[in-house]
Every structure is written in C-alpha cells, then in structure tokens.
Design a protein around this motif. Structure first.
Motif, PDB file in Angstrom:
ATOM      1  N   ILE A   2     -15.583   7.339  -7.019  1.00  0.00           N
ATOM      2  CA  ILE A   2     -14.453   6.678  -7.683  1.00  0.00           C
ATOM      3  C   ILE A   2     -13.282   6.562  -6.716  1.00  0.00           C
ATOM      4  O   ILE A   2     -12.635   5.514  -6.630  1.00  0.00           O
ATOM      5  N   ALA A   3     -13.008   7.626  -5.965  1.00  0.00           N
ATOM      6  CA  ALA A   3     -11.930   7.583  -4.971  1.00  0.00           C
ATOM      7  C   ALA A   3     -12.232   6.544  -3.892  1.00  0.00           C
ATOM      8  O   ALA A   3     -11.332   5.836  -3.425  1.00  0.00           O
ATOM      9  N   THR A  20     -11.838   2.844  -5.522  1.00  0.00           N
ATOM     10  CA  THR A  20     -10.478   2.490  -5.909  1.00  0.00           C
ATOM     11  C   THR A  20      -9.504   2.575  -4.752  1.00  0.00           C
ATOM     12  O   THR A  20      -8.473   1.905  -4.756  1.00  0.00           O
ATOM     13  N   TYR A  29      -7.910   5.316  -4.001  1.00  0.00           N
ATOM     14  CA  TYR A  29      -6.892   6.293  -4.371  1.00  0.00           C
ATOM     15  C   TYR A  29      -7.536   7.637  -4.678  1.00  0.00           C
ATOM     16  O   TYR A  29      -8.653   7.702  -5.177  1.00  0.00           O
ATOM     17  N   SER A  30      -6.778   8.707  -4.425  1.00  0.00           N
ATOM     18  CA  SER A  30      -7.279  10.034  -4.752  1.00  0.00           C
ATOM     19  C   SER A  30      -6.631  10.565  -6.035  1.00  0.00           C
ATOM     20  O   SER A  30      -7.204  11.415  -6.699  1.00  0.00           O
ATOM     21  N   TYR A  73      -5.641  10.601  -9.875  1.00  0.00           N
ATOM     22  CA  TYR A  73      -6.359  10.111 -11.052  1.00  0.00           C
ATOM     23  C   TYR A  73      -5.631   8.960 -11.743  1.00  0.00           C
ATOM     24  O   TYR A  73      -6.257   8.008 -12.188  1.00  0.00           O
ATOM     25  N   HIS A 123      -3.667   6.716 -10.413  1.00  0.00           N
ATOM     26  CA  HIS A 123      -3.818   5.499  -9.601  1.00  0.00           C
ATOM     27  C   HIS A 123      -5.234   4.945  -9.740  1.00  0.00           C
ATOM     28  O   HIS A 123      -5.426   3.729  -9.788  1.00  0.00           O
ATOM     29  N   GLN A 124      -6.210   5.831  -9.786  1.00  0.00           N
ATOM     30  CA  GLN A 124      -7.597   5.389  -9.976  1.00  0.00           C
ATOM     31  C   GLN A 124      -7.741   4.686 -11.326  1.00  0.00           C
ATOM     32  O   GLN A 124      -8.352   3.616 -11.414  1.00  0.00           O
ATOM     33  N   GLN A 125      -7.157   5.271 -12.366  1.00  0.00           N
ATOM     34  CA  GLN A 125      -7.242   4.675 -13.690  1.00  0.00           C
ATOM     35  C   GLN A 125      -6.569   3.309 -13.716  1.00  0.00           C
ATOM     36  O   GLN A 125      -7.087   2.366 -14.326  1.00  0.00           O
ATOM     37  N   GLN A 166      -6.244   1.169 -11.222  1.00  0.00           N
ATOM     38  CA  GLN A 166      -7.103   0.206 -10.533  1.00  0.00           C
ATOM     39  C   GLN A 166      -8.311  -0.168 -11.383  1.00  0.00           C
ATOM     40  O   GLN A 166      -8.672  -1.342 -11.470  1.00  0.00           O
ATOM     41  N   ARG A 207      -9.464  13.131 -15.266  1.00  0.00           N
ATOM     42  CA  ARG A 207     -10.229  12.411 -14.247  1.00  0.00           C
ATOM     43  C   ARG A 207     -10.972  11.255 -14.905  1.00  0.00           C
ATOM     44  O   ARG A 207     -11.541  11.420 -15.983  1.00  0.00           O
ATOM     45  N   GLU A 214     -15.734  -1.527  -2.685  1.00  0.00           N
ATOM     46  CA  GLU A 214     -14.318  -1.235  -2.852  1.00  0.00           C
ATOM     47  C   GLU A 214     -13.689  -2.326  -3.708  1.00  0.00           C
ATOM     48  O   GLU A 214     -14.040  -3.490  -3.609  1.00  0.00           O
TER      49      GLU A 214
END
Length: 92
Positions: free
Chosen positions: A11-12, A15, A17-18, A20, A22-24, A26, A41, A55
């Motif tokens: 997931i990191a 996306t 991003y590390s 959570y 920011h990942q959400q 994206q 997470r 990516e």
C-alpha cells in the motif's frame, strides 16, 4: 498472510505515502475501495486493483471534477418555485 489483501508495504509503495491518512486520501481519490483496521491502517483487497498496478499517479483531492458554473455565469439569483420562503407557512 496477505493472500487476499495488500500488505502495508505494498500500500505504501502504490500510494507513495507511509502515513495512513495520506494513503487513505490517495486511495479515495483514485476510487479504490478500502476499509481500516483498529490502528487506522487502510486494508485493500487484491481483487480491487487491476493487474500490473505499480503506483498511483498523484491526484489532488481539492481539484473539482465539475466546473464552477457560478464562476462562469455569475451567481444564480433566481429562487426555485419548489421552496417557498419560511415566513409564509404561519399566517394569522
């Protein structure tokens, strides 16, 4: 262990991003369904991604997908006939 879902590292990686949140953001911007665990997470099912996905392109969540018609034509001044003013409801 991650046969049905993507690992946190995957997931990191997709996306970029590390964090959570920011990942959400994206995942949400790209329309990829996910849920969260107790630690916030994101959990993404593998079947929700197309094959060969490496990516996600960066997308700003604040970019509108629809045009701002008020900026083009000016603000709308006409009132809808459906909605009567609130003061007419109670008369003596």
């Amino acid at each position: 262990m991650h046969e049905l879902t993507l690992s946190p590292q995957e997931i990191a990686e997709i996306t970029g991003y590390s964090r959570y949140t920011h990942q959400q953001r994206q995942l949400r911007c790209h329309g990829i369904p996910f849920t969260t665990d107790g630690r916030n997470r994101p959990i993404v099912l593998r079947r929700n991604l197309a094959s060969g996905f490496n990516e996600l392109p960066k997308v700003d969540e604040y970019v509108a997908t629809e045009p701002n018609y008020d900026a083009i034509n000016g603000p709308t001044t006409k009132r809808s006939k459906r909605y009567a003013p609130a003061t007419q409801g109670h008369q003596k």
